[in-house]
Enzyme design. Structure first.
Site, mmCIF file in Angstrom:
data_model
loop_
_atom_site.group_PDB
_atom_site.id
_atom_site.type_symbol
_atom_site.label_atom_id
_atom_site.label_comp_id
_atom_site.label_asym_id
_atom_site.label_seq_id
_atom_site.Cartn_x
_atom_site.Cartn_y
_atom_site.Cartn_z
ATOM 1 N N GLN A 103 7.074 -1.154 -7.357
ATOM 2 C CA GLN A 103 8.269 -1.561 -7.096
ATOM 3 C C GLN A 103 8.667 -1.746 -5.510
ATOM 4 O OE1 GLN A 103 10.965 0.765 -10.147
ATOM 5 N NE2 GLN A 103 9.307 2.065 -9.552
ATOM 6 N N HIS A 122 8.769 -6.285 -7.565
ATOM 7 C CA HIS A 122 10.192 -6.645 -6.875
ATOM 8 C C HIS A 122 10.201 -7.452 -5.668
ATOM 9 C CE1 HIS A 122 11.952 -2.759 -9.098
ATOM 10 N NE2 HIS A 122 11.708 -3.963 -9.796
HETATM 11 N N1 APR Z 1 6.404 11.714 -2.711
HETATM 12 C C1 APR Z 1 6.724 11.248 -4.034
HETATM 13 N N2 APR Z 1 7.830 10.871 -4.446
HETATM 14 C C2 APR Z 1 9.078 11.207 -3.763
HETATM 15 C C3 APR Z 1 8.698 11.561 -2.390
HETATM 16 C C4 APR Z 1 7.503 11.627 -1.822
HETATM 17 N N3 APR Z 1 7.082 12.184 -0.571
HETATM 18 N N4 APR Z 1 9.915 11.510 -1.776
HETATM 19 C C5 APR Z 1 10.995 11.028 -2.714
HETATM 20 N N5 APR Z 1 10.074 10.898 -4.069
HETATM 21 C C6 APR Z 1 10.816 10.613 -5.293
HETATM 22 C C7 APR Z 1 12.201 10.983 -5.456
HETATM 23 O O1 APR Z 1 12.051 12.581 -5.923
HETATM 24 C C8 APR Z 1 12.530 10.110 -6.280
HETATM 25 O O2 APR Z 1 12.314 10.273 -7.629
HETATM 26 O O3 APR Z 1 10.891 9.148 -5.231
HETATM 27 C C9 APR Z 1 11.711 8.883 -6.307
HETATM 28 C C10 APR Z 1 12.369 7.546 -5.514
HETATM 29 O O4 APR Z 1 13.335 6.819 -6.411
HETATM 30 P P1 APR Z 1 14.293 5.634 -5.918
HETATM 31 O O5 APR Z 1 14.935 5.903 -4.466
HETATM 32 O O6 APR Z 1 15.544 5.528 -6.874
HETATM 33 O O7 APR Z 1 13.464 4.425 -5.971
HETATM 34 P P2 APR Z 1 12.808 3.816 -6.935
HETATM 35 O O8 APR Z 1 12.693 4.314 -8.331
HETATM 36 O O9 APR Z 1 11.403 3.190 -6.517
HETATM 37 O O10 APR Z 1 13.802 2.317 -7.149
HETATM 38 C C11 APR Z 1 13.348 1.406 -7.996
HETATM 39 O O11 APR Z 1 15.383 0.246 -7.345
HETATM 40 O O12 APR Z 1 16.866 0.079 -5.486
HETATM 41 C C12 APR Z 1 15.700 -0.523 -6.541
HETATM 42 O O13 APR Z 1 14.559 -2.479 -6.145
HETATM 43 C C13 APR Z 1 14.863 -1.135 -5.759
HETATM 44 O O14 APR Z 1 12.401 -1.216 -6.296
HETATM 45 C C14 APR Z 1 13.722 -0.223 -6.127
HETATM 46 C C15 APR Z 1 13.929 0.199 -7.594
#
Ligand code: APR
Length: 247
Positions: free
Chosen positions: A105, A123
């Site tokens: 993503q 994305h």
């Molecule tokens: N290692 C693994 N996981 C981690 C770490 C790490 N070091 N640090 C944080 N996380 C986890 C968090 O606990 C959370 O569950 O990564 C996740 C990040 O979630 P989001 O910030 O929601 O990101 P994501 O799921 O990729 O978002 C999806 O949303 O905003 C849109 O287009 C954007 O691609 C993105 C999509």
């Protein structure tokens, strides 16, 4: 059935799986210094309203503000580097060609910079520019007039970042390939995603319903935990090398 938490057991699944899919999210790049979206305080959406920055309507309403925000993220992403998690996946792909399909993503290009091949970028790519409106004969991206954002000096068409904004469809062929990988894998590793955004998050369900095992790598709970056969509570850069290096 309760999800297991034993990395050795997931390692055994990995050894037995002929086809593996990895679905990564912002957490994959967190240890490289790229902010996630939904982590409290540090997440981008804790500071900014997605509807004001990551939609076509927001861009049309205030092109300079949205362009400058993406430009600042691009600059930040140029200064970061793939972490041990990115490298572990790329190295596994090199050791086992064609066995692991990487679906992300993320728009930061860090998987590709780590050497991953054929990464399915659901994305888009923050470094790829494209026209806001269907380009006319006069629209040549390389000749766009510099600006915030750059534009076509003949028809005024605006250049926008090549990312998928909320409310926009994902690139069809990429999503098709990702769904195919989810339907045919025997193991899916879900790394660093809150599992809040569809259709990307739905790939874990697709894999499980097709009979695959699903293992989540995340230091916190996610919306996909009930789809998982295994929950490995840790970070991408610490768990992935430990899990993948032995296979
Ligand atoms: N290692 C693994 N996981 C981690 C770490 C790490 N070091 N640090 C944080 N996380 C986890 C968090 O606990 C959370 O569950 O990564 C996740 C990040 O979630 P989001 O910030 O929601 O990101 P994501 O799921 O990729 O978002 C999806 O949303 O905003 C849109 O287009 C954007 O691609 C993105 C999509």
């Amino acid at each position: 059935m309760t999800a297991i938490t034993d990395i050795a057991a997931v390692g055994a699944w990995l050894r037995d799986a002929r086809a593996i899919a990895v679905l990564s999210g912002a957490g994959m790049s967190a240890e490289s210094g790229v902010p996630t979206f939904r982590d409290a305080q540090t997440g981008l959406w804790a500071k900014f309203r997605p509807e004001e920055l990551a939609t076509e309507a927001a861009f049309r309403a205030d092109p300079r503000r949205v362009w400058d925000w993406y430009a600042s993220r691009r600059e930040m992403m140029k200064d970061v580097h793939p972490n041990a998690g990115h490298h572990a996946i790329a190295a596994f792909q090199q050791r086992h060609p064609g066995r692991l399909t990487l679906i992300t993503q993320n728009v930061d290009g860090l998987h590709q910079r780590a050497g991953s091949i054929g990464t399915l970028c659901l994305h888009g790519d923050i470094f790829a520019d494209r026209w806001l409106d269907t380009p006319r004969n006069c629209c040549h991206i390389d000749h766009a007039v510099a600006g915030h954002p750059p534009y076509c000096d003949r028809c005024g068409n605006l250049v926008r970042p090549g990312v998928v904004w909320f409310g926009e469809p994902l690139p069809y062929a990429t999503l098709e390939a990702a769904q195919q990988a989810a339907r045919t894998c025997e193991l899916m590793l879900v790394v660093g995603t809150a599992g809040a955004v569809y259709p990307a998050a739905g790939l874990a369900q697709v894999a499980r319903q097709a009979g695959a095992r699903v293992a989540i790598i995340n230091p916190a709970a996610s919306d996909l935990d009930d789809v998982a056969h295994a929950l490995l509570s840790g970070t991408a850069a610490s768990v992935l090398p430990a899990l993948l290096a032995g296979v």
